[in-house]
Scaffold this active site. Structure first.
Site, PDB file in Angstrom:
ATOM      1  NE  ARG A 189      -2.038  -0.869   3.306  1.00  0.00           N
ATOM      2  CZ  ARG A 189      -2.736  -0.525   4.836  1.00  0.00           C
ATOM      3  NH1 ARG A 189      -4.009   0.147   4.602  1.00  0.00           N
ATOM      4  NH2 ARG A 189      -2.301  -0.654   5.840  1.00  0.00           N
ATOM      5  CD  GLU A 226       9.008 -18.777  18.277  1.00  0.00           C
ATOM      6  OE1 GLU A 226       9.901 -18.570  17.267  1.00  0.00           O
ATOM      7  OE2 GLU A 226       8.090 -18.961  18.464  1.00  0.00           O
ATOM      8  CG  HIS A 286       4.656 -23.690  11.970  1.00  0.00           C
ATOM      9  ND1 HIS A 286       4.562 -23.772  10.776  1.00  0.00           N
ATOM     10  CD2 HIS A 286       4.636 -22.721  11.712  1.00  0.00           C
ATOM     11  CE1 HIS A 286       4.931 -22.766   9.858  1.00  0.00           C
ATOM     12  NE2 HIS A 286       5.230 -22.391  10.813  1.00  0.00           N
TER      13      HIS A 286
END
Length: 470
Positions: free
Chosen positions: A44, A213, A237
């Site tokens: 955009r 993580e 995943h």
């Protein structure tokens, strides 16, 4: 390979900067892209002139390709093929004109590859724009997850897609499936006589798929607040990893054969029980910029999954993932059934920790088989030992592709093997639907920990293999 025009929507975003442009650059450097191609970035907001856009990309490609693999001459050749054209879900006419011009320049055999790295709520109107402007005609389109937010929205998205594209034009990407280590699960399972016969409930007592993580949300509050970890990781995943681990042997390793077996497998998976799913949120998440002060969005999920078929009946599959945890790991653990005759009691070094086969799905991936053996010395005393294979050492002369590189190359080759079908996407949302309708309570956990205590309890007596040292 015929000439190509690549159109990358979301070209100024994080994914494009970290993965897509570096991946295309490395493919060109390796001679795996067509000789003639153009890349048109779009979004955009304009990043400035084409030269300014290329300059910003150069820094990203240098950083994320690795300085040792960055070549100034190759970059100059690569960069001169890159331009930018603004577009939006409501207006794509200028972009369509730029694509038509690039295709005319490259010749009549030129093909289009569209990469949609856009927010989920923009996907359907963007697809309609592609159809209205003619950009969709004879194009292949790569779609980033999440593919909807639930079963209803995934069906709506697939309906919108099929009004514009044929299913064979669609490449729903899950970058986990592009990882060498994940594909190696299929090779190790089906190409080795000592693994294939024991890959079932008679010999395996549990499976853990663990993707913690250490990083937090890294400035992605908008995405996390709208999506959450369950939608982001479990329905995509981690279920895909489960699919590779648990499917029946395909007739061939090709798209149709793998999809047939994954379809049968996911039909055998029991819908998730909200009482056997744990949600967590790390302390301090609500203080992150852009996060609501009373947010109940989960940054951690642990789930128990059951596969009710002949091979896996009674074997728990435990999935876990979360942000701001102690370590970043991608670990799959298969625990083996203990032998029935306990010849060695605890006085001789016997303990209850079972034999385990462990996959570490890092870029430098490893496979470890943990077993018991006699410890050298005068007494018959058992201890734990490891058989360890590191792929970078076993195949020292190989040059593996990064996950996005591999998957982009597969799209160029029209190879759907590692991509997800519409039917598969809808089935996975169906399995997740009970949790979305009745989400568990969100438990707080400390940053740098292994998640809430309730998730530890979910794993039972064995506990989670991670955080054990590998």
């Amino acid at each position: 390979m015929v000439p190509h025009v690549f159109v990358i929507f979301g070209a100024t975003g994080d994914l494009a900067r970290r993965k897509l442009f570096p991946g295309l650059f490395r493919l060109m450097r390796s001679g795996l892209l067509p000789e003639q191609f153009r890349i048109i970035g779009s979004g955009r907001n304009s990043p400035g002139t084409d030269e300014e856009f290329r300059y910003k990309l150069a820094k990203a490609v240098f950083k994320f390709s690795g300085s040792a693999r960055f070549d100034d001459h190759v970059w100059e050749e690569f960069a001169q093929r890159i331009t930018f054209q603004t577009s939006s879900k409501d207006d794509g006419e200028a972009l369509a004109a730029a694509v038509d011009a690039a295709m005319a320049e490259l010749g009549p055999d030129t093909r289009k590859l569209l990469y949609l790295s856009v927010p989920p709520d923009s996907m359907e109107p963007m697809v309609k724009m592609l159809g209205a402007t003619g950009l969709a005609e004879d194009a292949r389109v790569v779609l980033e997850k999440p593919f909807g937010r639930d079963l209803e929205s995934s069906r709506s998205l697939n309906t919108a897609l099929h009004q514009v594209f044929a299913e064979e034009q669609l490449f729903r990407i899950d970058h986990f499936l592009g990882k060498e280590a994940v594909q190696n699960i299929l090779a190790l399972r089906f190409a080795n006589g000592f693994f294939e016969p024991v890959w079932n409930r008679h010999h395996i007592s549990y499976v853990q798929i663990d993707v913690p993580e250490s990083i937090g949300i890294e400035g992605r509050a908008g995405f996390m607040e709208s999506t959450g970890t369950f939608r982001d990781m479990i329905s995509t995943h981690l279920f895909q990893l489960l699919g590779f681990l648990a499917l029946e042997p395909p007739v061939h390793v090709d798209a149709e054969s793998l999809r047939v077996e994954k379809r049968k497998l996911f039909q055998a998976v029991r819908a998730l029980d909200p009482d056997r799913v744990v949600f967590g949120q790390y302390e301090g998440y609500r203080d992150e910029p852009g996060v609501a002060g009373e947010s109940e969005v989960e940054t951690f999920v642990a789930a128990e999954v059951w596969v009710d078929n002949w091979r896996w009946k009674g074997v728990p599959f435990l999935l876990r993932t979360g942000k701001a945890m102690e370590q970043s790991r991608r670990t799959i653990t298969l625990g083996f059934v203990e032998p029935p005759l306990k010849m060695f009691d605890s006085a001789n070094g016997f303990d209850s920790q079972p034999n385990e086969l462990v996959f570490e799905l890092t870029e430098d991936s490893t496979v470890t088989l943990e077993l018991r053996a006699k410890r050298p010395g005068p007494a018959l005393k058992l201890d734990h030992a490891k058989l360890h294979m590191r792929f970078s050492e076993a195949f020292a002369d190989a040059e593996p592709l990064e996950a996005y590189e591999r998957l982009l190359l597969d799209v160029l080759r029209d190879d759907q093997t590692l991509f997800t079908s519409a039917e598969e996407v809808e089935r996975l949302w169906e399995l997740c639907d009970p949790v979305l309708r009745q989400p568990p309570k969100v438990h707080s956990y400390e940053q740098g920990s292994w998640g809430p205590a309730q998730a530890m309890e979910l794993a039972g007596e064995r506990g989670w293999r991670v955080p054990e040292k590998s």
